[in-house]
Design a protein around this motif. Sequence first.
Motif, mmCIF file in Angstrom:
data_model
loop_
_atom_site.group_PDB
_atom_site.id
_atom_site.type_symbol
_atom_site.label_atom_id
_atom_site.label_comp_id
_atom_site.label_asym_id
_atom_site.label_seq_id
_atom_site.Cartn_x
_atom_site.Cartn_y
_atom_site.Cartn_z
ATOM 1 N N ASN A 227 0.814 -1.213 0.000
ATOM 2 C CA ASN A 227 0.000 0.000 0.000
ATOM 3 C C ASN A 227 0.848 1.263 0.000
ATOM 4 O O ASN A 227 0.489 2.265 -0.617
ATOM 5 N N ARG A 228 1.973 1.184 0.717
ATOM 6 C CA ARG A 228 2.838 2.359 0.811
ATOM 7 C C ARG A 228 4.271 1.903 1.070
ATOM 8 O O ARG A 228 4.505 1.024 1.896
ATOM 9 N N LEU A 229 5.206 2.486 0.333
ATOM 10 C CA LEU A 229 6.626 2.177 0.524
ATOM 11 C C LEU A 229 7.391 3.488 0.605
ATOM 12 O O LEU A 229 7.325 4.312 -0.314
ATOM 13 N N THR B 263 17.881 21.612 -8.840
ATOM 14 C CA THR B 263 16.513 22.075 -9.070
ATOM 15 C C THR B 263 15.536 20.971 -8.687
ATOM 16 O O THR B 263 15.910 19.834 -8.424
ATOM 17 N N GLU B 264 14.252 21.320 -8.696
ATOM 18 C CA GLU B 264 13.198 20.363 -8.351
ATOM 19 C C GLU B 264 13.208 19.188 -9.317
ATOM 20 O O GLU B 264 13.504 19.335 -10.499
ATOM 21 N N LEU B 265 12.891 18.022 -8.801
ATOM 22 C CA LEU B 265 12.920 16.805 -9.608
ATOM 23 C C LEU B 265 11.603 16.063 -9.458
ATOM 24 O O LEU B 265 11.070 15.948 -8.356
ATOM 25 N N LYS B 266 11.071 15.578 -10.554
ATOM 26 C CA LYS B 266 9.873 14.745 -10.540
ATOM 27 C C LYS B 266 10.190 13.404 -11.178
ATOM 28 O O LYS B 266 10.962 13.331 -12.138
ATOM 29 N N MET B 267 9.595 12.341 -10.642
ATOM 30 C CA MET B 267 9.832 11.001 -11.167
ATOM 31 C C MET B 267 8.511 10.254 -11.288
ATOM 32 O O MET B 267 7.634 10.388 -10.421
ATOM 33 N N LYS C 123 5.444 11.037 -3.745
ATOM 34 C CA LYS C 123 6.060 12.198 -3.120
ATOM 35 C C LYS C 123 7.564 12.024 -3.122
ATOM 36 O O LYS C 123 8.083 10.973 -2.763
ATOM 37 N N LEU C 124 8.273 13.069 -3.545
ATOM 38 C CA LEU C 124 9.732 13.028 -3.611
ATOM 39 C C LEU C 124 10.276 14.259 -2.906
ATOM 40 O O LEU C 124 9.984 15.394 -3.306
ATOM 41 N N GLU C 125 11.045 14.051 -1.831
ATOM 42 C CA GLU C 125 11.583 15.158 -1.049
ATOM 43 C C GLU C 125 13.088 14.997 -0.886
ATOM 44 O O GLU C 125 13.616 13.879 -0.872
ATOM 45 N N LEU D 191 6.146 5.717 -2.439
ATOM 46 C CA LEU D 191 5.371 5.057 -3.483
ATOM 47 C C LEU D 191 4.098 4.500 -2.858
ATOM 48 O O LEU D 191 4.115 4.032 -1.711
ATOM 49 N N GLU D 192 2.999 4.539 -3.609
ATOM 50 C CA GLU D 192 1.737 4.001 -3.117
ATOM 51 C C GLU D 192 1.151 3.014 -4.123
ATOM 52 O O GLU D 192 1.345 3.167 -5.335
ATOM 53 N N ASP D 193 0.442 2.011 -3.588
ATOM 54 C CA ASP D 193 -0.227 0.999 -4.422
ATOM 55 C C ASP D 193 0.742 0.426 -5.453
ATOM 56 O O ASP D 193 0.519 0.473 -6.665
#
Length: 504
Positions: A95-97, A109-113, A118-120, A130-132
């Motif tokens: 469910n959540r990792l 700079t900000e990074l998205k994957m 959520k990435l912090e 990570l979810e599901d």
Amino acid sequence: MMDNQYKLTGTLRLSKKANDLVEEFTEVFTECTDEFISEDQSWAQRECTVDGDEVEVQLGITAAPAHRFFYRLQKCIGKKMGREYHLGVKDAIVNRLEIRFEMPTEPVTELKMPFVKKLEFDGKICTAILEDVENDFIIEGAVERLMKRIEERVERQYYEGKEEFWELMEESPHREPKWDKDPSSEMVDRGWIVRGPTKGKWFYRPEITAILNAMKEIAKKEILEPMGFQEVIESNFVPFDVWRRTGHMMGVPNEVYYFSEPATRDPQFWQEFQDKVYITNDVDVDELKKLVSEPKGGIVYAQCPNIYWSFEKAVIPEEDLPLKIFENTVASARYESGGRHGIERSDEFHRIEIVYIGRPEQLNELKEELTERFHHVFDEILEINWRMAWVTPWYMQQSGQEGVEDETEHILGTIDFEAYLPYRGEKSDSDNWLEFQNLTIAGDKFTDAFTIKTQKGDLWSGCSGIGLERWAVVFLAQNGLDPEKWPDGFKEYLSELPKGFRSY
């Protein structure tokens, strides 16, 4: 360096309700999770809550992959509780990792994957949630690749915008150019080349066709045939799986021309589309999209991936090494967008792909002979101003392959040949040079990717692309379009041009 930290919340779906087996289940759960870790490891969190035929699990551990242990619970619990209690685990759902790990550098700079809820970042410490998470994502190692990709993306921020490593190795004697005009513009004016029916393409008329064919013949007679290369013919199409293994789908997906097949060949399926084309005298692209399948792959970007694929899982006899292969029938397609210029930088071009597979020492010797033969062609036949440089892209710099191996020899990596284009300006300005030939030793990157082996020892590969348009451009840029002024060595292959076509 901080050890990776993992926190997982998951659900185990049981084969039956286990409310009356809470104590027994908890005991087995503890036994299994103890078996998963070494003596010097311990669980920061380890809880299970039985609710009917579902069990909520919470795991927390350092320096060990909690997500992989979670899926091992399925088999372990079934083994320990199946025979006596007839209880097993039907499914395991993450469910959540949450993963916390330290990176070599902190992001600029900000990074998205993708796949990350959520990435912090806190300095060099990255927290990815990570979810599901699907089973296959974990079982096939995607979590580990995701972590590695985050590191690569952050490191790339420090390299983007920087020039690749470039080290001058050798330069030809100065030759006074006989011409200072742009060959492509001049050939357009003379009707030798015509802009193609789609952007970035050209139609070659007899004059330039003869020049390109001469370049091809020079390459064959002066380089390929004397060195014993054998010709092959490959497909124009490359499936995604081949490019996945060579790295193209990760490296240059934005430069690929993709292809789709008809969804069906049934004429009735296409009837309405055909009627619309007839009646409107136009092609309804939106309607066409409904009639073709999703992309299956792309048009050849470079010929080497298909060549490597053709040897997949092969064991090459020692006495046959090195393999020397070339292909020159397939046109390459690359989406250049705003970078197009003339025939030397277009979306479709023609090249001879040279591929060699052998022992490291064999490829090093082959590289030396290829280099000598290129020198001969550029000096004695084309008579151009050229220079040779050792280049290493940023991704190789990251790996420590920065140009010199064993302090004295250049082995793994790429050699670029560049030629001066007088019409651009002064020779001293590097912007006025064009890369027109390369030579690469790739080590075991591709032999490993396609499981190509020999009977014993290491097996490496390399490649070299002879771009016919680029050979032609650098030759014409320095020697002009008048055959009478061409070097004698080139005239042995082409002394006069065909008549061509006239139009008004």
